[in-house]
Design an enzyme around this catalytic site. Structure first.
Site, PDB file in Angstrom:
ATOM      1  CG  ASN A   1      -0.212  -0.062   2.514  1.00 62.72           C
ATOM      2  OD1 ASN A   1       0.531   0.854   2.849  1.00 62.72           O
ATOM      3  ND2 ASN A   1      -0.380  -1.150   3.266  1.00 62.72           N
TER       4      ASN A   1
ATOM      5  CE  LYS B   1       7.378 -12.723 -14.349  1.00 62.31           C
ATOM      6  NZ  LYS B   1       8.087 -12.144 -15.477  1.00 62.31           N
TER       7      LYS B   1
ATOM      8  N   PRO C   1      -2.973 -11.692  10.653  1.00 60.33           N
ATOM      9  CG  PRO C   1      -1.007 -12.247  11.772  1.00 60.33           C
ATOM     10  CD  PRO C   1      -1.669 -12.327  10.424  1.00 60.33           C
ATOM     11  CG  ASP C   2      -5.526  -6.317  14.586  1.00 58.01           C
ATOM     12  OD1 ASP C   2      -4.559  -5.730  15.107  1.00 58.01           O
ATOM     13  OD2 ASP C   2      -6.561  -5.729  14.218  1.00 58.01           O
TER      14      ASP C   2
ATOM     15  CG  PHE D   1      -1.412   5.635  13.913  1.00 52.46           C
ATOM     16  CD1 PHE D   1      -0.552   5.410  14.975  1.00 52.46           C
ATOM     17  CD2 PHE D   1      -1.394   6.880  13.292  1.00 52.46           C
ATOM     18  CE1 PHE D   1       0.309   6.389  15.419  1.00 52.46           C
ATOM     19  CE2 PHE D   1      -0.529   7.880  13.729  1.00 52.46           C
ATOM     20  CZ  PHE D   1       0.328   7.637  14.786  1.00 52.46           C
TER      21      PHE D   1
ATOM     22  CE  LYS E   1      -7.361  -2.357  14.679  1.00 51.07           C
ATOM     23  NZ  LYS E   1      -6.484  -3.063  13.759  1.00 51.07           N
TER      24      LYS E   1
HETATM   25  N1  CTP Z   1      -2.937  -3.157  12.579  1.00 49.14           N
HETATM   26  C1  CTP Z   1      -2.149  -4.228  12.972  1.00 49.14           C
HETATM   27  N2  CTP Z   1      -2.254  -5.410  12.316  1.00 49.14           N
HETATM   28  C2  CTP Z   1      -3.112  -5.557  11.287  1.00 49.14           C
HETATM   29  C3  CTP Z   1      -3.933  -4.483  10.883  1.00 49.14           C
HETATM   30  C4  CTP Z   1      -3.816  -3.296  11.544  1.00 49.14           C
HETATM   31  O1  CTP Z   1      -1.360  -4.083  13.898  1.00 49.14           O
HETATM   32  N3  CTP Z   1      -3.186  -6.734  10.680  1.00 49.14           N
HETATM   33  C5  CTP Z   1      -2.856  -1.905  13.318  1.00 49.14           C
HETATM   34  C6  CTP Z   1      -2.331  -0.725  12.525  1.00 49.14           C
HETATM   35  O2  CTP Z   1      -0.935  -0.608  12.687  1.00 49.14           O
HETATM   36  C7  CTP Z   1      -3.076   0.432  13.152  1.00 49.14           C
HETATM   37  C8  CTP Z   1      -4.402  -0.154  13.557  1.00 49.14           C
HETATM   38  O3  CTP Z   1      -4.146  -1.539  13.677  1.00 49.14           O
HETATM   39  O4  CTP Z   1      -2.469   0.854  14.355  1.00 49.14           O
HETATM   40  C9  CTP Z   1      -5.535   0.133  12.638  1.00 49.14           C
HETATM   41  O5  CTP Z   1      -5.341  -0.398  11.396  1.00 49.14           O
HETATM   42  P1  CTP Z   1      -6.454  -0.273  10.234  1.00 49.14           P
HETATM   43  O6  CTP Z   1      -5.913  -1.000   9.084  1.00 49.14           O
HETATM   44  O7  CTP Z   1      -6.874   1.122  10.057  1.00 49.14           O
HETATM   45  O8  CTP Z   1      -7.679  -0.973  10.880  1.00 49.14           O
HETATM   46  P2  CTP Z   1      -8.442  -2.247  10.524  1.00 49.14           P
HETATM   47  O9  CTP Z   1      -8.582  -3.007  11.760  1.00 49.14           O
HETATM   48  O10 CTP Z   1      -7.805  -2.933   9.359  1.00 49.14           O
HETATM   49  O11 CTP Z   1      -9.867  -1.679  10.123  1.00 49.14           O
HETATM   50  P3  CTP Z   1     -10.498  -1.251   8.732  1.00 49.14           P
HETATM   51  O12 CTP Z   1      -9.716  -1.919   7.648  1.00 49.14           O
HETATM   52  O13 CTP Z   1     -11.877  -1.663   8.862  1.00 49.14           O
HETATM   53  O14 CTP Z   1     -10.376   0.242   8.664  1.00 49.14           O
END
Ligand code: CTP
Length: 404
Positions: A213, A292, A310-311, A332, A350
């Protein structure tokens, strides 16, 4: 940037090839808003002329303790009392040996000795041949100078003017400037360890392609710099970005979200603050092809299946240390609309005490941004500013919320 506005710096040059770097450093000081009084030793004048330093600083250079321009004929007293800091760059081995013994037979050593020790910091930037730097006498002197209250900066490694390679080069002008600016920042995070993620992640499709991104990593890197300026030990886990590592920051480079998660988990138990500034890819290809993927001429496009990453933040925020308040987590949110509502919802989802909202298209790749801080008691706006200023303000907000 006017990070040094209102600061008066005495810039002392002792003898060494690195005097050429002092010229650019002087320019950097002026650009950062400082006023600069240059003082040179006789040896320094063999390497660079006072004319150059006067032109860059906008003030006549001092070099003699007998300089009669001062009404009281005491330049060592006047110059040292006006200063907010005395920076010796380059600090030669000989000059530091002299300082160590309290000798004062030229203006620069005299004003270092005469400085009000509690109020005027003395910052030394060593520069010398690698053998001279490694010599036990020099190392002993550096340790004693530190014990006597001087700030002794590190040195660079690499090719030296003498043709040898090793430790002892003076820091580059920009590194010196960062050190000095950091010196004046309040130490709100002294003794704390801060872990930060920054930049995008890169999810491989095959060995030559992937999805990523537009995050530039600038905000996360600015936060790393601001946290380090505030006295913290900083670990920065960075996705693929082309940004220089802020001085004094330990950087771990990663590519994918899974790599980033591993790097974060390796440090999370040891830190006091976790700031998730990275734009982590939400999904990755279910499996990356080992080779490839080739067009087969049929016009068919490959079918890509995705799995969710994973989050990272939610995982750390759910850890026992975070739950007990020993690890403060900051998230963020990059949104396109309804910032407050989305940021509030994301904070809850979160499980973090502080969430920083911003408008994605207004921040990605930009040098400026505006932030909306959301915590349990409401929201605060940090108005549009450059990212380093915002990072410093955010560090202040975080420090205020930490347990003592
Ligand atoms: N984040 C993370 N791991 C992920 C996705 C997000 O640690 N797999 C963290 C980002 O670093 C940021 C926060 O979570 O601090 C929010 O990320 P964002 O992508 O905006 O949120 P999402 O949970 O993906 O929500 P959405 O896509 O619905 O906006």
């Amino acid at each position: 940037m006017s990070d040094l506005a209102g600061k008066h710096i005495v810039l002392g040059l002792s003898g060494g090839v690195a005097c050429y770097k002092a010229a650019e450093f002087c320019r950097g000081l002026i650009k950062a808003g400082a006023t600069v009084q240059v003082v040179m030793t006789e040896a320094a004048e063999h390497f660079i002329t006072p004319v150059t330093m006067q032109a860059l600083s906008g003030r006549p250079v001092y070099s003699s303790q007998w300089d009669a321009r001062e009404g009281n004929n005491m330049p060592h007293i006047n110059l040292s009392r006006e200063a907010d800091a005395i920076v010796i760059a380059p600090a030669s081995a000989d000059f530091m040996a002299k300082l160590l013994h309290g000798r004062a037979d030229d203006l620069l050593s005299l004003l270092c000795l005469a400085r009000p020790i509690e109020r005027v910091p003395l910052i030394l930037s060593p520069a010398m041949n690698r053998e001279m730097y490694a010599h036990p006498a020099t190392q002993r002197n550096l340790a004693q100078l530190r014990a006597d209250g001087a700030v002794v900066l590190g040195v660079g490694a690499g090719e030296q003017a003498c043709g040898e390679t090793g430790d002892g080069r003076m820091l580059e002008p920009d590194e010196l400037l960062q050190e000095l600016i950091a010196h004046f920042q309040p130490k709100r995070l002294a003794g704390r360890h801060v872990l930060i993620t920054a930049g995008p992640t890169y999810e491989a499709i095959d060995p030559v392609r992937g999805i990523t991104n537009r995050s530039s990593g600038k905000m996360g890197f600015a936060l790393a710099r601001a946290a380090r300026e505030a006295g913290a030990q900083v670990t920065l886990v960075a996705g693929p970005v082309a940004l220089p590592t802020p001085r004094g920051v330990q950087r771990v480079d990663v590519a994918s979200a899974l790599d980033m998660q591993r790097a974060v988990q390796a440090s999370a138990d040891a830190v006091d603050v976790f700031i998730a500034a990275a734009a982590v890819a939400d999904w990755r290809p279910a499996s990356a092809a080992e080779r490839k993927i080739k067009k087969d001429g049929s016009g068919d496009v490959p079918a890509l299946a995705f799995v969710e990453n994973p989050d990272i933040l939610a995982g750390v925020a759910a850890s026992p240390r975070a739950q007990q308040g020993a690890l403060f987590c900051v998230g963020f949110a990059a949104e396109s609309h309804d910032l407050l509502a989305h940021a509030q919802a994301k904070r809850e989802r979160k499980g973090v005490p502080l969430l920083v909202g911003n408008i994605g298209p207004d921040t990605f790749g930009q040098d400026h941004n505006a932030l909306l801080l959301v915590d349990a008691s409401g929201s605060t706006e940090l108005p549009r500013a450059d990212k380093l200023s915002l990072a410093r303000a955010l560090v202040t907000e975080i420090a205020r919320r930490l347990p003592r």
